[in-house]
Design a protein around this motif. Structure first.
Motif, PDB file in Angstrom:
ATOM      1  N   TRP A   1       9.141  12.302   4.047  1.00  0.00           N
ATOM      2  CA  TRP A   1       8.805  10.884   4.187  1.00  0.00           C
ATOM      3  C   TRP A   1       7.303  10.702   4.384  1.00  0.00           C
ATOM      4  O   TRP A   1       6.689   9.843   3.757  1.00  0.00           O
TER       5      TRP A   1
ATOM      6  N   ARG B   1       5.465  11.191   1.125  1.00  0.00           N
ATOM      7  CA  ARG B   1       5.622  10.045   0.217  1.00  0.00           C
ATOM      8  C   ARG B   1       4.830   8.844   0.729  1.00  0.00           C
ATOM      9  O   ARG B   1       4.273   8.065  -0.048  1.00  0.00           O
ATOM     10  N   GLU B   2       4.798   8.686   2.039  1.00  0.00           N
ATOM     11  CA  GLU B   2       4.031   7.605   2.657  1.00  0.00           C
ATOM     12  C   GLU B   2       2.543   7.752   2.315  1.00  0.00           C
ATOM     13  O   GLU B   2       1.869   6.775   1.983  1.00  0.00           O
TER      14      GLU B   2
ATOM     15  N   ALA C   1       2.031   6.729  -1.288  1.00  0.00           N
ATOM     16  CA  ALA C   1       2.085   5.271  -1.437  1.00  0.00           C
ATOM     17  C   ALA C   1       0.797   4.623  -0.931  1.00  0.00           C
ATOM     18  O   ALA C   1       0.305   3.652  -1.519  1.00  0.00           O
TER      19      ALA C   1
ATOM     20  N   LEU D   1       7.577   2.033  -1.160  1.00  0.00           N
ATOM     21  CA  LEU D   1       8.602   3.074  -1.059  1.00  0.00           C
ATOM     22  C   LEU D   1      10.003   2.493  -1.237  1.00  0.00           C
ATOM     23  O   LEU D   1      10.855   3.094  -1.901  1.00  0.00           O
TER      24      LEU D   1
ATOM     25  N   SER E   1      10.802   8.629  -7.199  1.00  0.00           N
ATOM     26  CA  SER E   1       9.857   8.998  -6.156  1.00  0.00           C
ATOM     27  C   SER E   1       8.444   8.593  -6.542  1.00  0.00           C
ATOM     28  O   SER E   1       8.075   8.579  -7.722  1.00  0.00           O
TER      29      SER E   1
END
Length: 481
Positions: free
Chosen positions: A11, A14-15, A18, A52, A67
């Motif tokens: 997470w 991915r954060e 983003a 996300l 993703s």
């Protein structure tokens, strides 16, 4: 490392990706007038979590989660290209690249897919088009929010003025407050200040003049520096050509009505018949919210299966036309308390289908029940098809339409088993197919179509205005025909 640790690390990664997307998306929008989309959903001015969540939502319709690590390379590839004004869907880029067999790199594939927006093919950035809102009620304020949001680089549409009847002391302050806070749609995303001395609301840097008038004939828009503008009539007071022509004053070039038009006024449903509007047409209607909700899926079903006949039953949220408590009303039942009753009433959506889909030979009937919720409605579209089909076949067709067809901005698709009306507040699609509720038996199909009758409809209005103003930019990759 535990499963929980792995999940949290994933997470955070991915954060971080983003977060890195946000300045790229913003710069493309401000400097090149490029709107980055993900499966038709704009990523401009979105938070990390929103980006996300939008990627995760792809699982609902595409069958698997998308993703940010998959889409980021395509976003970076866009920054290397000489792009002109356009809308580019990085979700579609990722999906089509995965299915492509040419063996191209991400950079090569992206350049090929968006070639129509680069180099000698790119369109010139427009100087912008003035827009005037006549009326500032539920739809007027949502359209205003969208216009302000889309001002972006300063090109495209520019909200210059709002015309209302005088409401007494601190009128402009109260109207600004209604724009700032909305009980259904939440806080305005940005800042709003009021210049009472100059009768101006400044929203995210956009100076919007508030003009007081009781009649269209009282206003000379050129006196406010407004020229060649599109006026959006949100009052519904005038619905035929003669009445709407009263708006064609100095400074106003075209009039768009946010209600069904009467007589020879074209009723336009974006995505279905907007490309039939003649360039010299100065008056047109965006039809009703329900017409916009049912016509795109009706076209999608007719194109694939043929439709012999149909009936639409709308379970519609109550509107400002009804009474809060029992009182006199010119309609037979709308005088009864809206928050306390289900109210059977009429809908013109079925008869309006013929105007938006003249090639459809099927007879479509309709009726409506107003219910005690303030926003989001559902249309139950009962169709007799020209051939038999299975439920799985129809579901696959509608899912594909929502993802890859020219109707992907109009039709959304959801498979969540516990979806309810409030889940669709703020939806930008004209309608959302509820996969779990779909019924198909032989040549009979019953579609359950959610729609935000306020915000989703306002988005359709903006799309029509963009089209007739010449600032509706092409989308890449091009949707399948």
């Amino acid at each position: 490392m535990t499963v929980n640790d792995d999940s949290f690390t994933n997470w955070k990664n991915r954060e971080e990706t983003a977060e890195a997307m946000i300045p790229i998306i913003g710069k493309l929008h401000r400097e090149r007038d490029v709107t980055v989309l993900l499966h038709s959903r704009s990523l401009v001015n979105k938070s990390v979590v929103s980006i996300l969540k939008t990627h995760r939502f792809a699982r609902q319709i595409a069958g698997e989660e998308l993703s940010v690590t998959e889409t980021m390379p395509f976003l970076r590839a866009l920054t290397t290209l000489d792009l002109g004004p356009s809308q580019i869907d990085i979700g579609m880029l990722a999906a089509t690249h995965k299915a492509d067999d040419q063996g191209l790199s991400v950079e090569e594939f992206t350049a090929q897919a968006v070639a129509g927006a680069t180099g000698s093919n790119k369109i010139e950035r427009s100087e912008g088009r003035d827009v005037v809102l006549y009326g500032f009620g539920r739809i007027g304020r949502l359209v205003a929010r969208l216009l302000i949001e889309k001002a972006g680089s300063g090109n495209g549409l520019r909200l210059r003025a709002i015309v209302v009847r005088g409401g007494g002391e601190q009128d402009i302050v109260k109207r600004a407050s209604l724009l700032r806070r909305d009980s259904i749609h939440g806080q305005f995303q940005g800042t709003i200040t009021v210049d009472e001395a100059n009768s101006t609301i400044v929203a995210n840097g956009n100076a919007i003049r508030v003009i007081y008038a009781n009649d269209p004939g009282e206003v000379d828009y050129t006196a406010y520096g407004i020229k060649n503008a599109i006026l959006i009539d949100n009052t519904g007071k005038w619905r035929d050509r003669a009445g709407l022509s009263l708006h064609l004053r100095p400074g106003i070039d075209k009039v768009v009505l946010t209600a069904p038009g009467k007589g020879d006024v074209p009723n336009v449903v974006h995505g279905v018949n907007h490309d039939t509007v003649k360039p010299d047409e100065r008056i047109l209607s965006c039809a009703s919210c329900t017409t916009n909700a049912i016509v795109p899926p009706l076209k999608a079903m007719d194109d694939e299966y043929g439709v012999l006949r149909g009936h639409v039953e709308t379970v519609h949220s109550f509107t400002n036309d009804q009474n809060l408590l029992d009182n006199y009303h010119k309609s037979e039942r709308r005088g009864r308390s809206a928050p306390l009753n289900m109210v059977i009433t009429e809908t013109g959506a079925a008869s309006a289908v013929a105007k938006a889909l003249p090639d459809l030979k099927a007879r479509i009937t309709g009726s409506s029940i107003r219910v005690p919720v303030p926003d989001v409605s559902i249309a139950i579209l009962n169709l007799q098809l020209a051939r038999e089909a299975s439920r799985e076949e129809v579901l696959d067709h509608l899912r594909d339409v929502s993802l890859t067809s020219p109707l992907r901005r109009q039709i959304d698709f959801i498979s969540a088993p516990d979806a309810v009306s409030s889940d669709f507040i703020g939806s930008r699609h004209a309608s959302i197919v509820d996969a779990g509720a779909l019924k198909v038996e032989g040549d009979n199909a019953i579609l359950y179509l959610w729609y935000d009758n306020e915000f989703g409809y306002s988005c359709q209005v903006i799309r029509v205005v963009q089209h007739v103003s010449g600032v509706e930019y092409p989308t890449f990759p091009a949707p399948a025909a």
